[in-house]
Design an enzyme around this catalytic site. Structure first.
Site, PDB file in Angstrom:
ATOM      1  N   SER A 140       0.786  -1.237   0.000  1.00  0.00           N
ATOM      2  CA  SER A 140       0.000   0.000   0.000  1.00  0.00           C
ATOM      3  C   SER A 140       0.818   1.286   0.000  1.00  0.00           C
ATOM      4  O   SER A 140       0.251   2.382  -0.045  1.00  0.00           O
ATOM      5  CB  SER A 140      -0.957   0.017   1.201  1.00  0.00           C
ATOM      6  OG  SER A 140      -2.037  -0.849   0.970  1.00  0.00           O
ATOM      7  N   LYS A 182      -0.170   3.706  -2.625  1.00  0.00           N
ATOM      8  CA  LYS A 182      -1.225   4.717  -2.530  1.00  0.00           C
ATOM      9  C   LYS A 182      -0.676   6.144  -2.504  1.00  0.00           C
ATOM     10  O   LYS A 182      -1.404   7.094  -2.805  1.00  0.00           O
ATOM     11  CB  LYS A 182      -2.105   4.446  -1.306  1.00  0.00           C
ATOM     12  CG  LYS A 182      -2.926   3.155  -1.427  1.00  0.00           C
ATOM     13  CD  LYS A 182      -3.846   2.973  -0.235  1.00  0.00           C
ATOM     14  CE  LYS A 182      -4.743   1.747  -0.373  1.00  0.00           C
ATOM     15  NZ  LYS A 182      -4.057   0.487  -0.072  1.00  0.00           N
ATOM     16  N   SER A 187      -5.743   3.352   4.685  1.00  0.00           N
ATOM     17  CA  SER A 187      -5.301   2.429   3.638  1.00  0.00           C
ATOM     18  C   SER A 187      -6.478   1.636   3.062  1.00  0.00           C
ATOM     19  O   SER A 187      -6.360   0.443   2.786  1.00  0.00           O
ATOM     20  CB  SER A 187      -4.218   1.479   4.162  1.00  0.00           C
ATOM     21  OG  SER A 187      -3.356   1.064   3.127  1.00  0.00           O
ATOM     22  N   LYS A 246       3.135   6.346   5.498  1.00  0.00           N
ATOM     23  CA  LYS A 246       2.286   5.354   4.820  1.00  0.00           C
ATOM     24  C   LYS A 246       2.777   3.968   5.167  1.00  0.00           C
ATOM     25  O   LYS A 246       3.965   3.685   5.122  1.00  0.00           O
ATOM     26  CB  LYS A 246       2.314   5.540   3.291  1.00  0.00           C
ATOM     27  CG  LYS A 246       1.291   4.641   2.580  1.00  0.00           C
ATOM     28  CD  LYS A 246      -0.122   5.121   2.849  1.00  0.00           C
ATOM     29  CE  LYS A 246      -1.175   4.069   2.515  1.00  0.00           C
ATOM     30  NZ  LYS A 246      -1.284   3.011   3.536  1.00  0.00           N
TER      31      LYS A 246
END
Length: 291
Positions: free
Chosen positions: A78, A81, A135, A240
């Site tokens: 992720s 993203k 997420s 993140k």
């Protein structure tokens, strides 16, 4: 009668004699080191880290403070993203436009859970917040699907962004990071994080501990997947997390620690606890080095 040396003339002699004595001091006569000198502060480069691929970068000087297999190409889950968010913001779409979660947004690859049922409605801005902070895979998928021109245009925009950032070892095949074909290196993830930090919306969202988002008119509270955000002693400016079976536990952060603005990239840690421990070791080492 020879005159005695003047005080000024004696100074070199005294200095030479003092140096000679200090060089000849016996071990038993040596002065014990101070407590501060005796304490060895290990370099960050010596600190053991669980993650298989690591990069810690001093943003101010560009100096690499620690690296471990940082040029290996691996899945990034992720962390993808961040790229999705940049491309969506670059498109300058109406962020207050309401978008709908479609059956096409469901995860058919990993069958991950979602807080967003099919049919849920939320603004594009709130979808961006959920994709980055919580997420949320369906939110990220919906952002790509509703991109101007659709998924094909989104993919072209991602490819163009990769080239613009000079990333030669990064490949993004879809918006969520669920695909193991979304790959990069720790070095290039640091570049992605640096680019993402230039977007105030991304920096603000990812450095917030929680957010209240209305989904189909009903307010819900969502929390940052990085448990370190907002925690005492941590000054995180961008963050993140990521996880898939292939990628392991991943994390990238930009933070102030030890008086330095640093970027941290951890790829393929063995678990959530190991990932947090790695981050803690790095912060403590930076703080000790400052002291």
């Amino acid at each position: 009668m020879t005159k005695s040396p003047t005080p000024l003339a004696r100074q070199p002699l005294k200095l030479a004699f003092a140096l000679l004595l200090s060089a000849c001091v016996l071990p038993a006569q040596a002065k014990a080191p101070s407590k501060q000198a005796a304490e060895h502060v290990p370099s960050l480069s010596d600190v053991p880290i669980n993650a298989k691929h690591v990069l810690v970068l001093d943003e101010g000087s560009g100096k690499v403070l620690k690296e471990k297999q940082a040029d290996s190409v691996v899945p990034i889950a992720s962390l993808t993203k961040l790229m999705t968010a940049m491309v969506v913001l670059d498109a300058k779409s109406n962020m207050q436009e309401v978008i709908r979660i479609d059956s096409a947004d469901r995860d058919t690859l990993k069958h991950s859970l979602s807080f967003l049922p099919v049919g849920a409605q939320l603004t594009r801005q709130d979808a961006l917040t959920l994709a980055l902070m919580a997420s949320e895979n369906r939110a990220a998928a919906a952002l790509a699907r509703t991109f101007p021109g659709g998924l094909a245009a989104f993919q072209l925009a991602v490819s163009a962004k990769i080239r613009a950032l000079g990333l030669t070892h990064t490949q993004i095949s879809e918006a969520t990071g669920l695909s193991p074909q979304n790959t990069s290196t720790a070095i290039e993830v640091a570049k992605i994080a640096a680019a993402a930090a230039r977007y105030p919306a991304i920096a603000d969202i990812t450095s917030d501990k929680k957010a209240t988002i209305p989904v189909s008119g009903r307010k819900r509270e969502f929390h940052n997947t990085n448990r370190l955000v907002g925690k005492k002693g941590w000054d995180i400016r961008l963050s993140k997390t990521g996880y898939t079976e292939e990628a392991g536990r991943c994390l990238t952060m930009r933070m102030l620690s030890g008086g330095k603005n640093v970027t941290v990239v951890l790829l393929d840690a063995d678990g959530s606890a190991a990932r947090l421990q790695d981050a803690g070791k790095i912060r403590r080492s930076l703080e000790k080095a400052r002291g």
